[in-house]
Write an enzyme that holds these catalytic residues in place. Structure first.
Site, PDB file in Angstrom:
ATOM      1  N   ARG A 200       0.877  -1.171   0.000  1.00  0.00           N
ATOM      2  CA  ARG A 200       0.000   0.000   0.000  1.00  0.00           C
ATOM      3  C   ARG A 200       0.909   1.215   0.000  1.00  0.00           C
ATOM      4  NH1 ARG A 200      -5.288   1.304   3.586  1.00  0.00           N
ATOM      5  NH2 ARG A 200      -6.065  -0.072   1.932  1.00  0.00           N
TER       6      ARG A 200
ATOM      7  N   HIS B   3      -7.349   0.763  -6.433  1.00  0.00           N
ATOM      8  CA  HIS B   3      -7.575  -0.111  -5.274  1.00  0.00           C
ATOM      9  C   HIS B   3      -8.265  -1.388  -5.774  1.00  0.00           C
ATOM     10  CE1 HIS B   3      -7.796  -1.345  -1.238  1.00  0.00           C
ATOM     11  NE2 HIS B   3      -8.675  -0.487  -0.735  1.00  0.00           N
TER      12      HIS B   3
ATOM     13  N   GLN C 128     -10.158  -4.019  -3.464  1.00  0.00           N
ATOM     14  CA  GLN C 128     -11.444  -3.566  -2.936  1.00  0.00           C
ATOM     15  C   GLN C 128     -12.557  -3.796  -3.956  1.00  0.00           C
ATOM     16  OE1 GLN C 128     -12.078  -2.101   0.297  1.00  0.00           O
ATOM     17  NE2 GLN C 128     -14.094  -2.758  -0.384  1.00  0.00           N
TER      18      GLN C 128
ATOM     19  N   ASP D 245     -17.215   7.095  -1.332  1.00  0.00           N
ATOM     20  CA  ASP D 245     -15.954   6.946  -0.594  1.00  0.00           C
ATOM     21  C   ASP D 245     -15.695   8.275   0.118  1.00  0.00           C
ATOM     22  OD1 ASP D 245     -13.456   6.039   0.272  1.00  0.00           O
ATOM     23  OD2 ASP D 245     -12.506   6.124  -1.696  1.00  0.00           O
TER      24      ASP D 245
ATOM     25  N   CYS E  93     -16.237   1.423   0.715  1.00  0.00           N
ATOM     26  CA  CYS E  93     -15.060   0.592   1.009  1.00  0.00           C
ATOM     27  C   CYS E  93     -14.638   0.704   2.473  1.00  0.00           C
ATOM     28  CB  CYS E  93     -13.921   0.955   0.072  1.00  0.00           C
ATOM     29  SG  CYS E  93     -13.309   2.643   0.251  1.00  0.00           S
TER      30      CYS E  93
ATOM     31  N   ARG F 243     -13.289  -8.927   1.573  1.00  0.00           N
ATOM     32  CA  ARG F 243     -11.897  -8.629   1.212  1.00  0.00           C
ATOM     33  C   ARG F 243     -11.046  -9.876   1.485  1.00  0.00           C
ATOM     34  NH1 ARG F 243      -9.750  -3.439   1.290  1.00  0.00           N
ATOM     35  NH2 ARG F 243      -7.815  -4.505   0.793  1.00  0.00           N
TER      36      ARG F 243
HETATM   37  N1  NVA Z   1      -9.963   6.479  -1.309  1.00  0.00           N
HETATM   38  C1  NVA Z   1      -9.582   6.079   0.016  1.00  0.00           C
HETATM   39  C2  NVA Z   1      -9.820   4.625   0.209  1.00  0.00           C
HETATM   40  C3  NVA Z   1      -9.457   4.095   1.569  1.00  0.00           C
HETATM   41  C4  NVA Z   1      -9.633   2.624   1.691  1.00  0.00           C
HETATM   42  C5  NVA Z   1      -8.123   6.443   0.262  1.00  0.00           C
HETATM   43  O1  NVA Z   1      -7.305   6.274  -0.666  1.00  0.00           O
HETATM   44  O2  NVA Z   1      -7.794   6.913   1.343  1.00  0.00           O
HETATM   45  N1   CP Z   2     -11.140  -0.359   2.492  1.00  0.00           N
HETATM   46  C1   CP Z   2      -9.865  -0.418   2.925  1.00  0.00           C
HETATM   47  O1   CP Z   2      -8.925  -0.639   2.146  1.00  0.00           O
HETATM   48  O2   CP Z   2      -9.723  -0.227   4.257  1.00  0.00           O
HETATM   49  P1   CP Z   2      -8.371  -0.001   5.079  1.00  0.00           P
HETATM   50  O3   CP Z   2      -7.842   1.353   4.706  1.00  0.00           O
HETATM   51  O4   CP Z   2      -8.782  -0.088   6.509  1.00  0.00           O
HETATM   52  O5   CP Z   2      -7.390  -1.075   4.694  1.00  0.00           O
END
Ligand code: NVA
Ligand code: CP
Length: 318
Positions: A108, A135, A138, A234, A274, A302
């Protein structure tokens, strides 16, 4: 067992074909059934997954970590701050070293180019656990959840043909989730109704979709939701964009999924997010905590889809 001959990475949704998704959905359903029945299933015994987090996570960490242990493997957890990644060791060198000691890597991070650079220097498959642009894990879980609730065959298995011709309404930021929805629509044959505030639109070239045929743009979020089979949103401010928080709060005020938007959708429309969610910002509490919301199944799934993904990347079709 039919192991893939070359290393496959999962960096974007478009890395897999519709046929591969059909396999992953049916495999995830099987693995979920085994998990619910406390059936031991250890195809990845002695395999190790390295998880590298440059941003915070709850779901991604727990789902990959628990999932890998359930498959008989083990996990190494690294963050920017507790590794040399935070002290400017080049990503290419980190990839060369880490991938000599583990069988699979999940990352990540921020720019998508960073995970691409890692993958280019890795000896083992790399999975995208979220970048600024995409992502995919997800959306894999979201589509599996959609099929579980609305698109199963008589024998209870997921039927990906259900997705063809469906409409998914996206209300909010043109972010990593929105980009990935567009890629999924192009591959699996559904349409995305996109409504984003001005200045926060999806950029088709960043989303990496070939044409504009699988999505329609709406200024009014209510219009985007009209007739939709699934409504999703989101956070207004994704990780890495915190400095824009105040500007975004003003710009996104009308992009809050409420009961009226859900009424404009199909009567049996589902709501997805998500997570993490901010009630009263991108979604009203009565929607996310209401009867059409499937967000907890989405989060649990997930783990099931990622178990299928890890098995597939390491062992091929079983
Ligand atoms: N769009 C959000 C998703 C978090 C799971 C982010 O990138 O922070
Ligand atoms: N939806 C998701 O990826 O959640 P986290 O940021 O908690 O991993």
């Amino acid at each position: 067992m039919n192991a893939p001959s070359a290393i496959r990475h999962y960096l974007q949704f478009s890395d897999f074909s519709a046929d591969e998704y059909a396999y992953l959905f049916q495999r995830a359903a099987l693995l979920k059934k085994k998990f619910k029945g406390y059936q031991k299933h250890h195809p990845l015994a002695d395999r190790t997954l390295a998880m590298i987090f440059e941003k915070a996570s709850t779901r991604t960490r727990v789902s990959f970590e628990a999932g890998m242990y359930q498959l008989g493997g083990s996990v190494v957890h690294l963050t920017t701050n507790d590794s040399q990644l935070g002290r400017a060791e080049p990503i290419e060198d980190s990839a060369r070293v880490i991938s000599r000691m583990v069988d699979l890597v999940m990352i990540r991070t921020f720019e998508h180019t960073k995970i691409e650079a890692f993958a280019a220097h890795s000896r083992v498959p790399v999975i995208n656990g979220l970048t600024n642009e995409f992502h995919p894990c997800q959306i894999l879980a979201d589509l599996f959840t959609f099929l579980e609730h609305r698109g199963t065959r008589a024998d209870g298995t997921p039927d990906p043909a259900f997705l063809k011709g469906r409409t998914v309404a996206w209300v909010g930021d043109g972010n990593n989730m929105a980009n990935t929805w567009l890629q999924a629509a192009e591959i699996l044959g559904f349409t995305v109704h996109l409504s984003t505030p001005s200045g926060y639109e999806v950029d088709q070239s960043v989303a990496g979709v070939r044409s504009g045929e699988s999505y329609k743009v709406f200024q009014d979020p209510m219009a985007a939701c009209r007739g939709a089979d699934l409504v999703t949103t989101d956070v207004w401010t994704s990780m890495g964009y915190e400095a824009e928080n105040e500007t975004r709060r003003a710009a996104f005020a009308d992009w809050c999924v409420d009961a009226e938007m859900m009424r404009a959708a199909q009567p049996d429309a589902l709501f997805m997010h998500c997570l993490p969610a901010h009630r009263g910002e991108e979604v009203e509490a009565e929607v996310i905590d209401g009867p059409q919301s499937v967000v907890w199944d989405e989060a649990e799934n997930r783990m099931h889809v990622q178990k299928a993904l890890m098995e597939y990347l390491l062992l091929g079709r079983l």
